[in-house]
Design a protein around this motif. Structure first.
Motif, PDB file in Angstrom:
ATOM      1  N   LYS A  27     -13.028 157.178  54.589  1.00 42.10           N
ATOM      2  CA  LYS A  27     -11.777 157.007  53.627  1.00 42.10           C
ATOM      3  C   LYS A  27     -11.643 158.645  53.001  1.00 42.10           C
ATOM      4  CE  LYS A  27     -13.513 154.333  50.205  1.00 42.10           C
ATOM      5  NZ  LYS A  27     -13.910 154.006  48.791  1.00 42.10           N
ATOM      6  N   ALA A  28     -12.388 159.579  53.267  1.00 42.97           N
ATOM      7  CA  ALA A  28     -12.026 160.785  52.792  1.00 42.97           C
ATOM      8  C   ALA A  28     -10.708 161.409  53.929  1.00 42.97           C
ATOM      9  CB  ALA A  28     -12.980 162.373  52.567  1.00 42.97           C
ATOM     10  N   ALA A  29     -10.766 160.880  55.368  1.00 48.28           N
ATOM     11  CA  ALA A  29      -9.322 161.346  55.850  1.00 48.28           C
ATOM     12  C   ALA A  29      -8.429 160.381  56.141  1.00 48.28           C
ATOM     13  CB  ALA A  29      -9.827 160.718  57.187  1.00 48.28           C
ATOM     14  N   VAL A  30      -8.138 159.875  54.756  1.00 43.04           N
ATOM     15  CA  VAL A  30      -7.180 158.535  54.839  1.00 43.04           C
ATOM     16  C   VAL A  30      -6.062 159.770  54.153  1.00 43.04           C
ATOM     17  CG1 VAL A  30      -6.003 156.840  53.887  1.00 43.04           C
ATOM     18  CG2 VAL A  30      -8.579 156.672  54.801  1.00 43.04           C
ATOM     19  N   PRO A  31      -4.782 159.785  54.836  1.00 44.18           N
ATOM     20  CA  PRO A  31      -3.217 160.270  54.488  1.00 44.18           C
ATOM     21  C   PRO A  31      -3.199 159.553  53.223  1.00 44.18           C
ATOM     22  CG  PRO A  31      -2.705 159.204  56.361  1.00 44.18           C
ATOM     23  CD  PRO A  31      -4.430 158.958  56.281  1.00 44.18           C
ATOM     24  N   VAL A  32      -2.953 160.477  52.062  1.00 46.77           N
ATOM     25  CA  VAL A  32      -1.896 160.291  51.245  1.00 46.77           C
ATOM     26  C   VAL A  32      -1.459 161.321  50.661  1.00 46.77           C
ATOM     27  CG1 VAL A  32      -2.822 160.192  48.269  1.00 46.77           C
ATOM     28  CG2 VAL A  32      -4.027 158.895  49.915  1.00 46.77           C
ATOM     29  N   GLY A  33      -0.198 161.286  50.451  1.00 45.24           N
ATOM     30  CA  GLY A  33       1.065 162.392  50.155  1.00 45.24           C
ATOM     31  C   GLY A  33       0.919 163.595  51.241  1.00 45.24           C
ATOM     32  N   GLY A  34       0.414 162.981  52.729  1.00 43.91           N
ATOM     33  CA  GLY A  34       0.627 164.120  53.666  1.00 43.91           C
ATOM     34  C   GLY A  34      -0.548 165.666  53.880  1.00 43.91           C
ATOM     35  N   GLU A  35      -1.817 164.721  53.021  1.00 46.97           N
ATOM     36  CA  GLU A  35      -3.382 164.706  53.090  1.00 46.97           C
ATOM     37  C   GLU A  35      -4.464 164.322  53.006  1.00 46.97           C
ATOM     38  OE1 GLU A  35      -3.691 168.034  50.428  1.00 46.97           O
ATOM     39  OE2 GLU A  35      -2.884 166.835  48.812  1.00 46.97           O
ATOM     40  N   PRO A  36      -5.429 165.371  53.617  1.00 47.22           N
ATOM     41  CA  PRO A  36      -6.067 164.036  53.366  1.00 47.22           C
ATOM     42  C   PRO A  36      -6.685 163.422  51.818  1.00 47.22           C
ATOM     43  CG  PRO A  36      -6.627 165.104  55.112  1.00 47.22           C
ATOM     44  CD  PRO A  36      -5.783 164.988  54.167  1.00 47.22           C
ATOM     45  N   LEU A  37      -7.308 162.187  51.754  1.00 47.12           N
ATOM     46  CA  LEU A  37      -7.246 162.263  50.353  1.00 47.12           C
ATOM     47  C   LEU A  37      -8.798 162.340  50.033  1.00 47.12           C
ATOM     48  CD1 LEU A  37      -7.668 159.730  47.812  1.00 47.12           C
ATOM     49  CD2 LEU A  37      -9.235 158.908  48.560  1.00 47.12           C
ATOM     50  N   LEU A  38      -9.576 163.357  50.141  1.00 51.65           N
ATOM     51  CA  LEU A  38     -10.912 164.399  49.355  1.00 51.65           C
ATOM     52  C   LEU A  38     -10.090 165.582  49.123  1.00 51.65           C
ATOM     53  CD1 LEU A  38     -13.147 164.725  49.044  1.00 51.65           C
ATOM     54  CD2 LEU A  38     -14.159 165.602  51.455  1.00 51.65           C
ATOM     55  N   TRP A  39      -9.106 166.464  50.336  1.00 50.64           N
ATOM     56  CA  TRP A  39      -7.844 167.457  50.026  1.00 50.64           C
ATOM     57  C   TRP A  39      -7.575 166.759  48.934  1.00 50.64           C
ATOM     58  CZ3 TRP A  39      -5.993 169.732  55.292  1.00 50.64           C
ATOM     59  CH2 TRP A  39      -7.193 169.777  56.610  1.00 50.64           C
ATOM     60  N   ARG A  40      -6.717 166.544  49.120  1.00 52.72           N
ATOM     61  CA  ARG A  40      -5.852 166.095  47.628  1.00 52.72           C
ATOM     62  C   ARG A  40      -6.810 165.542  46.419  1.00 52.72           C
ATOM     63  NH1 ARG A  40      -0.333 163.858  47.346  1.00 52.72           N
ATOM     64  NH2 ARG A  40       0.154 163.304  45.338  1.00 52.72           N
ATOM     65  N   VAL A  41      -7.706 164.792  46.127  1.00 59.38           N
ATOM     66  CA  VAL A  41      -9.089 165.010  44.972  1.00 59.38           C
ATOM     67  C   VAL A  41     -10.041 166.432  44.876  1.00 59.38           C
ATOM     68  CG1 VAL A  41     -11.060 163.977  44.321  1.00 59.38           C
ATOM     69  CG2 VAL A  41      -9.277 162.239  45.339  1.00 59.38           C
ATOM     70  N   LEU A  42      -9.612 167.532  45.765  1.00 57.60           N
ATOM     71  CA  LEU A  42     -10.287 168.788  45.818  1.00 57.60           C
ATOM     72  C   LEU A  42      -9.127 169.597  45.347  1.00 57.60           C
ATOM     73  CD1 LEU A  42     -12.823 168.559  48.529  1.00 57.60           C
ATOM     74  CD2 LEU A  42     -13.636 168.149  46.304  1.00 57.60           C
ATOM     75  N   GLY A  43      -7.663 169.130  45.828  1.00 60.38           N
ATOM     76  CA  GLY A  43      -7.355 170.240  45.163  1.00 60.38           C
ATOM     77  C   GLY A  43      -6.496 170.407  43.727  1.00 60.38           C
ATOM     78  N   GLN A  44      -6.621 168.528  43.136  1.00 62.07           N
ATOM     79  CA  GLN A  44      -6.936 168.363  41.584  1.00 62.07           C
ATOM     80  C   GLN A  44      -7.496 168.700  41.276  1.00 62.07           C
ATOM     81  OE1 GLN A  44      -3.106 166.603  40.406  1.00 62.07           O
ATOM     82  NE2 GLN A  44      -2.794 167.277  42.405  1.00 62.07           N
ATOM     83  N   LEU A  45      -9.227 168.885  41.342  1.00 61.22           N
ATOM     84  CA  LEU A  45      -9.895 168.976  40.354  1.00 61.22           C
ATOM     85  C   LEU A  45     -10.005 170.358  40.292  1.00 61.22           C
ATOM     86  CD1 LEU A  45     -12.309 167.426  38.924  1.00 61.22           C
ATOM     87  CD2 LEU A  45     -13.818 167.143  41.760  1.00 61.22           C
ATOM     88  N   SER A  46      -9.512 170.772  41.181  1.00 55.70           N
ATOM     89  CA  SER A  46      -9.916 172.728  41.057  1.00 55.70           C
ATOM     90  C   SER A  46      -8.997 173.180  40.752  1.00 55.70           C
ATOM     91  CB  SER A  46     -10.177 172.542  42.114  1.00 55.70           C
ATOM     92  OG  SER A  46      -8.218 172.800  42.792  1.00 55.70           O
ATOM     93  N   GLN A  47      -8.184 172.070  40.247  1.00 56.53           N
ATOM     94  CA  GLN A  47      -7.048 172.832  38.733  1.00 56.53           C
ATOM     95  C   GLN A  47      -7.534 172.529  37.392  1.00 56.53           C
ATOM     96  OE1 GLN A  47      -3.229 171.393  39.010  1.00 56.53           O
ATOM     97  NE2 GLN A  47      -2.740 171.182  41.056  1.00 56.53           N
ATOM     98  N   VAL A  48      -9.037 172.041  36.840  1.00 57.39           N
ATOM     99  CA  VAL A  48      -9.168 171.972  35.631  1.00 57.39           C
ATOM    100  C   VAL A  48     -10.784 172.269  35.815  1.00 57.39           C
ATOM    101  CG1 VAL A  48      -7.963 169.965  35.196  1.00 57.39           C
ATOM    102  CG2 VAL A  48      -9.624 169.466  36.140  1.00 57.39           C
ATOM    103  N   THR A  49     -11.458 172.645  37.365  1.00 56.03           N
ATOM    104  CA  THR A  49     -12.991 173.146  37.128  1.00 56.03           C
ATOM    105  C   THR A  49     -13.595 174.741  37.823  1.00 56.03           C
ATOM    106  OG1 THR A  49     -12.740 172.673  39.345  1.00 56.03           O
ATOM    107  CG2 THR A  49     -13.567 170.909  37.733  1.00 56.03           C
ATOM    108  N   ASP A  50     -14.120 175.160  37.009  1.00 51.40           N
ATOM    109  CA  ASP A  50     -14.768 175.954  37.758  1.00 51.40           C
ATOM    110  C   ASP A  50     -15.057 176.465  39.257  1.00 51.40           C
ATOM    111  OD1 ASP A  50     -13.585 177.535  35.758  1.00 51.40           O
ATOM    112  OD2 ASP A  50     -15.447 176.776  34.607  1.00 51.40           O
ATOM    113  N   GLU A  51     -15.925 175.033  39.697  1.00 49.52           N
ATOM    114  CA  GLU A  51     -16.670 174.684  41.070  1.00 49.52           C
ATOM    115  C   GLU A  51     -16.501 173.745  41.177  1.00 49.52           C
ATOM    116  OE1 GLU A  51     -20.836 176.103  40.792  1.00 49.52           O
ATOM    117  OE2 GLU A  51     -21.174 174.233  39.524  1.00 49.52           O
ATOM    118  N   THR A  52     -16.716 173.017  42.246  1.00 52.59           N
ATOM    119  CA  THR A  52     -16.293 171.685  42.576  1.00 52.59           C
ATOM    120  C   THR A  52     -17.337 171.581  43.874  1.00 52.59           C
ATOM    121  OG1 THR A  52     -14.012 171.915  42.051  1.00 52.59           O
ATOM    122  CG2 THR A  52     -15.006 169.940  43.946  1.00 52.59           C
TER     123      THR A  52
END
Length: 66
Positions: A27-52
Motif C-alpha cells: 500500500k505504501a507504494a501505491v501512487p497518489v498524486g504522482g508519488e508513493p502514498l508513504l512519501w505523500r503522507v511523510l511529506g504532509q506529516l513533516s510540515q507539522v512535526t519535528d520528527e517522523t
C-alpha cells in the motif's frame, strides 16, 4: 510530545506494516498524486512535526523506503 526547556517537540508516527491483504500489494507504494502514498503522507506529516517515525512489521520493509 517531548518538552526540552521551554520548547515542545512533536513526533509523528506512520504505521506502514502489515500484509495489505485486501489491496494485494504494498500500500505504501501505491501512487497518489504522482508519488508513493508513504512519501505523500511523510511529506504532509513533516510540515507539522519535528520528527517522523515509520513503523513496519518485524522483518518487513516497504519497497519505497530508502
Amino acid at each position: 510530545m517531548r518538552t526540552t526547556g521551554t520548547e515542545s517537540k512533536v513526533s509523528g508516527v506512520v504505521l506502514a506494516g502489515g500484509t495489505s491483504q485486501r489491496l494485494g500489494r504494498d500500500k505504501a507504494a501505491v501512487p497518489v498524486g504522482g508519488e508513493p502514498l508513504l512519501w505523500r503522507v511523510l511529506g504532509q506529516l513533516s510540515q507539522v512535526t519535528d520528527e517522523t517515525l515509520v513503523v513496519t512489521s518485524t522483518g518487513q520493509r516497504s519497497s519505497v523506503l530508502p
